[in-house]
Design an enzyme around this catalytic site. Structure first.
Site, short mmCIF file in Angstrom:
data_model
loop_
_atom_site.label_atom_id
_atom_site.label_comp_id
_atom_site.label_asym_id
_atom_site.label_seq_id
_atom_site.Cartn_x
_atom_site.Cartn_y
_atom_site.Cartn_z
N ASP A 112 -5.93 -7.16 4.85
CA ASP A 112 -6.67 -7.57 4.98
C ASP A 112 -8.38 -8.27 4.47
OD1 ASP A 112 -7.61 -5.41 4.42
OD2 ASP A 112 -8.95 -4.58 5.80
N TYR B 290 -15.33 3.67 3.06
CA TYR B 290 -14.19 4.67 2.53
C TYR B 290 -13.29 5.79 3.47
CZ TYR B 290 -14.44 3.04 -1.99
OH TYR B 290 -14.48 2.46 -3.04
N ASP C 179 -1.17 -2.66 2.99
CA ASP C 179 -2.60 -2.30 2.61
C ASP C 179 -2.33 -1.55 3.35
OD1 ASP C 179 -4.85 -1.83 1.63
OD2 ASP C 179 -5.47 -3.13 3.00
N ARG C 180 -2.98 -0.08 3.14
CA ARG C 180 -3.66 0.79 4.34
C ARG C 180 -4.85 0.80 4.99
NH1 ARG C 180 -4.99 6.56 2.53
NH2 ARG C 180 -6.79 6.03 2.77
N ASP C 181 -5.86 0.49 5.17
CA ASP C 181 -7.39 0.61 5.50
C ASP C 181 -7.06 -0.70 6.07
OD1 ASP C 181 -7.35 3.67 4.75
OD2 ASP C 181 -8.86 2.95 2.90
N CYS D 116 -8.71 -0.42 -14.41
CA CYS D 116 -7.32 -0.25 -15.19
C CYS D 116 -6.12 -1.68 -14.27
CB CYS D 116 -6.82 0.81 -13.97
SG CYS D 116 -7.24 0.35 -12.28
N CYS E 171 -3.65 -1.54 -12.40
CA CYS E 171 -2.54 -0.56 -11.25
C CYS E 171 -3.96 -1.15 -10.20
CB CYS E 171 -2.94 0.03 -10.86
SG CYS E 171 -3.70 1.60 -11.11
MG LIG Z 1 -7.66 -2.45 3.45
ZN LIG Z 2 -5.22 1.96 -11.23
#
Ligand SMILES: [Mg+2]
Ligand SMILES: [Zn+2]
Length: 167
Positions: A137, A28, A16-18, A108, A110
């Site tokens: 996380d 965000y 995961d990124r954030d 969606c 994804c």
């Molecule tokens: Mg995250």
């Molecule tokens: Zn999506």
């Protein structure tokens, strides 16, 4: 998907990124200015890369749908991260992001907890899900992994990767 490497690997760490790679301010991450990589993460990813793991980022970026930022801002953040990795002597193999938000473009496939991004990456790199792990996380990261047959590891938000054991 952004930037796919042609490196061959038979196992991978999905990330995961954030809140995992970079500091999640609680909402965000909208711009490069807000993109702060958590301490120690570059070294940990280099270690996994050197062990032969592919490194694949799987991230929800519904802020694009919300018009909080656009795809070029996301691309700029990913290029910046890739630059840091390149400087350290390795590369992230692929970035997958979902730009949808259910309030705007409907449901969606994804967006995590959906597993489509993980499944696409498994297929693209011909990976056996049993040889992969996903670090996130949020519960939805673990659910996205498990939906594709990949083991999920839940970490504290902004804790970084230095204490994560992928074995
Ligand atoms: Mg995250
Ligand atoms: Zn999506």
């Amino acid at each position: 998907m952004q930037q796919t490497s042609s490196r061959h690997f038979e196992k991978a760490v999905f990330l995961d990124r954030d809140g995992v790679i970079n500091h999640d301010p609680g909402n965000y991450t909208t711009s490069l200015q807000e993109f702060d990589v958590l301490p120690g993460n570059i070294s940990v990813m280099k270690h996994w890369y050197d062990l032969g793991y592919g490194l694949i980022i799987i991230t929800n970026q519904g802020g694009i749908d919300k018009d909080l930022y656009n795809e070029s801002a996301v691309t700029a953040m990913h290029q910046y991260l890739q630059g840091l990795c390149n400087k350290a002597g390795f590369a992230i193999d692929a970035f997958y992001y979902c730009m949808h938000h259910p309030d705007f473009s409907g449901k969606c496939l994804c967006r995590k907890p959906g597993s489509l991004m993980v499944e696409k990456a498994l297929h693209r790199f011909s990976l056996n899900p049993k040889n992969c792990v996903m670090i996130g996380d949020r519960d939805r990261d673990v659910l996205a992994a498990e939906g594709a047959g990949v083991r999920g590891i839940l970490v504290e938000v902004n804790a970084g990767l230095t204490t994560v054991n992928i074995n």
